[in-house]
Design a protein around this motif. Structure first.
Motif, PDB file in Angstrom:
ATOM      1  N   ALA A 234       5.674   3.509   6.846  1.00  0.00           N
ATOM      2  CA  ALA A 234       4.337   2.919   6.914  1.00  0.00           C
ATOM      3  C   ALA A 234       4.306   1.750   7.890  1.00  0.00           C
TER       4      ALA A 234
ATOM      5  N   GLN B 243       1.195  -5.763   5.207  1.00  0.00           N
ATOM      6  CA  GLN B 243       1.331  -5.374   3.813  1.00  0.00           C
ATOM      7  C   GLN B 243       2.207  -4.149   3.609  1.00  0.00           C
ATOM      8  N   ALA B 244       2.703  -3.552   4.664  1.00  0.00           N
ATOM      9  CA  ALA B 244       3.498  -2.329   4.556  1.00  0.00           C
ATOM     10  C   ALA B 244       4.876  -2.646   3.979  1.00  0.00           C
ATOM     11  N   ALA B 245       5.252  -1.899   2.955  1.00  0.00           N
ATOM     12  CA  ALA B 245       6.564  -2.078   2.334  1.00  0.00           C
ATOM     13  C   ALA B 245       7.520  -0.956   2.749  1.00  0.00           C
ATOM     14  N   ASP B 246       6.993   0.216   2.963  1.00  0.00           N
ATOM     15  CA  ASP B 246       7.781   1.379   3.353  1.00  0.00           C
ATOM     16  C   ASP B 246       8.073   1.312   4.860  1.00  0.00           C
TER      17      ASP B 246
ATOM     18  N   MET C  68       0.838  -1.176   0.000  1.00  0.00           N
ATOM     19  CA  MET C  68       0.000   0.000   0.000  1.00  0.00           C
ATOM     20  C   MET C  68       0.883   1.240   0.000  1.00  0.00           C
ATOM     21  N   ASP C  69       0.462   2.218  -0.737  1.00  0.00           N
ATOM     22  CA  ASP C  69       1.227   3.466  -0.749  1.00  0.00           C
ATOM     23  C   ASP C  69       0.795   4.348   0.418  1.00  0.00           C
ATOM     24  N   GLY C  70       1.560   5.387   0.646  1.00  0.00           N
ATOM     25  CA  GLY C  70       1.318   6.272   1.785  1.00  0.00           C
ATOM     26  C   GLY C  70      -0.026   6.964   1.736  1.00  0.00           C
ATOM     27  N   MET C  71      -0.472   7.327   0.523  1.00  0.00           N
ATOM     28  CA  MET C  71      -1.754   8.020   0.399  1.00  0.00           C
ATOM     29  C   MET C  71      -2.918   7.111   0.791  1.00  0.00           C
ATOM     30  N   SER C  72      -2.830   5.838   0.434  1.00  0.00           N
ATOM     31  CA  SER C  72      -3.887   4.893   0.823  1.00  0.00           C
ATOM     32  C   SER C  72      -3.929   4.724   2.339  1.00  0.00           C
TER      33      SER C  72
END
Length: 104
Positions: free
Chosen positions: A59, A53-56, A1-5
């Motif tokens: 996050a 699910q966090a990749a960053d 998931m990206d930061g905006m989501s």
């Protein structure tokens, strides 16, 4: 998931949580705490899913913080509910003991 989501999910969760809690009157808040604990359990599951699910790294840190806070909220809710139930139980026992003493 990206930061905006993740930010969108967080903002929506805050608004939904505020609306749910603000609609409960203060006299019903304590008896409904057990039901609120179920909601906190769902929030905890959601936080765990997001953390998985966090990749960053940022996050992941925010998601893990959410897991910790949701866990504290869930456990605290059960502790307060348990204390509340013991308070009512103790009053009943005192009333029964007083009634037995009066009848003798």
């Amino acid at each position: 998931m990206d930061g905006m989501s993740l930010l969108t999910i967080t903002v929506l969760a805050v608004f939904v949580g505020f609306e749910v809690v603000s609609k409960v009157s203060s006299t019903l808040h304590t008896p409904l705490m057990s039901g609120a604990n179920a909601i906190h359990g769902i929030i905890l599951v959601g936080a765990i899913i997001v953390a998985g699910q966090a990749a960053d790294p940022l996050a992941l840190a925010v998601a893990l913080l959410a897991v910790v806070l949701a866990t504290a909220n869930l456990v605290g809710g059960f502790v307060v509910t348990d204390r509340m139930l013991h308070m009512f139980h103790a009053k009943k026992e005192v009333a029964r003991t007083a009634a037995k003493a009066d009848s003798k």
